[in-house]
Design a protein around this motif. Structure first.
Motif, PDB file in Angstrom:
ATOM      1  N   ILE A  13    -104.716  -5.589   9.224  1.00  0.00           N
ATOM      2  CA  ILE A  13    -103.395  -6.133   8.907  1.00  0.00           C
ATOM      3  C   ILE A  13    -103.235  -6.509   7.438  1.00  0.00           C
ATOM      4  O   ILE A  13    -102.153  -6.869   7.009  1.00  0.00           O
ATOM      5  N   PHE A  64    -100.393  -4.805   5.694  1.00  0.00           N
ATOM      6  CA  PHE A  64     -99.095  -5.336   6.120  1.00  0.00           C
ATOM      7  C   PHE A  64     -98.756  -6.612   5.356  1.00  0.00           C
ATOM      8  O   PHE A  64     -97.651  -6.779   4.858  1.00  0.00           O
ATOM      9  N   LYS A 109     -98.064  -5.938   1.573  1.00  0.00           N
ATOM     10  CA  LYS A 109     -96.754  -5.306   1.398  1.00  0.00           C
ATOM     11  C   LYS A 109     -95.643  -6.329   1.609  1.00  0.00           C
ATOM     12  O   LYS A 109     -94.668  -6.369   0.850  1.00  0.00           O
ATOM     13  N   ARG A 110     -95.769  -7.155   2.614  1.00  0.00           N
ATOM     14  CA  ARG A 110     -94.747  -8.168   2.899  1.00  0.00           C
ATOM     15  C   ARG A 110     -94.636  -9.162   1.746  1.00  0.00           C
ATOM     16  O   ARG A 110     -93.546  -9.525   1.331  1.00  0.00           O
ATOM     17  N   THR A 116     -88.361  -7.714   4.640  1.00  0.00           N
ATOM     18  CA  THR A 116     -87.368  -6.648   4.804  1.00  0.00           C
ATOM     19  C   THR A 116     -86.010  -7.276   5.050  1.00  0.00           C
ATOM     20  O   THR A 116     -85.901  -8.432   5.448  1.00  0.00           O
ATOM     21  N   ASP A 136     -84.230  -5.907  10.833  1.00  0.00           N
ATOM     22  CA  ASP A 136     -85.280  -5.693  11.832  1.00  0.00           C
ATOM     23  C   ASP A 136     -85.713  -4.229  11.852  1.00  0.00           C
ATOM     24  O   ASP A 136     -86.893  -3.924  12.015  1.00  0.00           O
ATOM     25  N   ARG A 144     -88.084  -3.655   9.010  1.00  0.00           N
ATOM     26  CA  ARG A 144     -89.402  -4.217   9.318  1.00  0.00           C
ATOM     27  C   ARG A 144     -90.142  -3.300  10.276  1.00  0.00           C
ATOM     28  O   ARG A 144     -91.326  -2.998  10.091  1.00  0.00           O
ATOM     29  N   ASP A 145     -89.438  -2.818  11.313  1.00  0.00           N
ATOM     30  CA  ASP A 145     -90.075  -1.920  12.281  1.00  0.00           C
ATOM     31  C   ASP A 145     -90.552  -0.633  11.616  1.00  0.00           C
ATOM     32  O   ASP A 145     -91.661  -0.164  11.875  1.00  0.00           O
ATOM     33  N   ARG A 170     -91.319  -0.162   8.416  1.00  0.00           N
ATOM     34  CA  ARG A 170     -92.466  -0.478   7.561  1.00  0.00           C
ATOM     35  C   ARG A 170     -93.733  -0.627   8.401  1.00  0.00           C
ATOM     36  O   ARG A 170     -94.783  -0.068   8.085  1.00  0.00           O
ATOM     37  N   ASP A 171     -93.638  -1.375   9.490  1.00  0.00           N
ATOM     38  CA  ASP A 171     -94.807  -1.610  10.339  1.00  0.00           C
ATOM     39  C   ASP A 171     -95.324  -0.314  10.957  1.00  0.00           C
ATOM     40  O   ASP A 171     -96.535  -0.093  11.034  1.00  0.00           O
ATOM     41  N   LEU A 202     -97.033   1.807   8.104  1.00  0.00           N
ATOM     42  CA  LEU A 202     -98.335   1.238   7.733  1.00  0.00           C
ATOM     43  C   LEU A 202     -99.353   1.424   8.857  1.00  0.00           C
ATOM     44  O   LEU A 202    -100.531   1.697   8.610  1.00  0.00           O
ATOM     45  N   GLY A 203     -98.914   1.288  10.110  1.00  0.00           N
ATOM     46  CA  GLY A 203     -99.803   1.503  11.256  1.00  0.00           C
ATOM     47  C   GLY A 203    -100.284   2.945  11.331  1.00  0.00           C
ATOM     48  O   GLY A 203    -101.460   3.216  11.579  1.00  0.00           O
TER      49      GLY A 203
END
Length: 142
Positions: free
Chosen positions: A76, A79, A82-83, A89, A92, A95-96, A98-99, A102-103
């Motif tokens: 993580i 994450f 980046k945040r 962000t 929502d 954010r989704d 980006r997540d 990155l995942g």
């Protein structure tokens, strides 16, 4: 005493044995079930750790699981960095997105795949054929 216990858990993972598991459970109780140390903060910590005994000693039932969370925390880190840099962000959906990206990047890295080639294959850009990630990921041992 605590470091001896941690070392014993690491040794147990290498050669699990029922007798050693029983000994480690008894040692855990002796360390964390003290009546009082004379320090309120330490006593609260010891009580909390003792309440979480089952989770903390799960390695005695399943030696294949890691003792610490270093790998998860490393997963993580990108994450969080980046945040912090971007300030978060706006939405929502952002954010989704980006997540998810990155995942996927982290998963590709663990599978030793090029993230860019993976994205290209998903978008139909000519290049190496990359199978779906789900087919490349090993299921966890039962």
């Amino acid at each position: 005493m605590i470091w001896w216990f941690y070392r014993a858990l690491k040794d147990y993972k290498l050669a699990p044995c029922v007798k050693q598991a029983q000994l480690l459970r008894a040692r855990f109780d002796r360390i964390f079930k003290r009546a009082s140390t004379g320090y309120a903060t330490l006593d609260r910590l010891l009580r909390r750790l003792f309440r979480n005994k089952d989770g903390l000693l799960r390695v005695l039932e399943r030696p294949e699981i890691p003792i610490n969370t270093n790998t998860s925390e490393n997963d993580i880190r990108a994450f969080v960095t980046k945040r912090k840099i971007s300030g978060g962000t706006v939405s929502d959906k952002g954010r989704d997105a980006r997540d998810i990206m990155l995942g996927l990047a982290k998963t590709c890295m663990k599978l030793k795949l090029s993230f860019y080639e993976f994205i290209g294959a998903c978008l139909g850009i000519p290049g190496p054929k990359i199978p779906p990630l789900a087919s490349l990921i090993r299921p966890a041992p039962a």
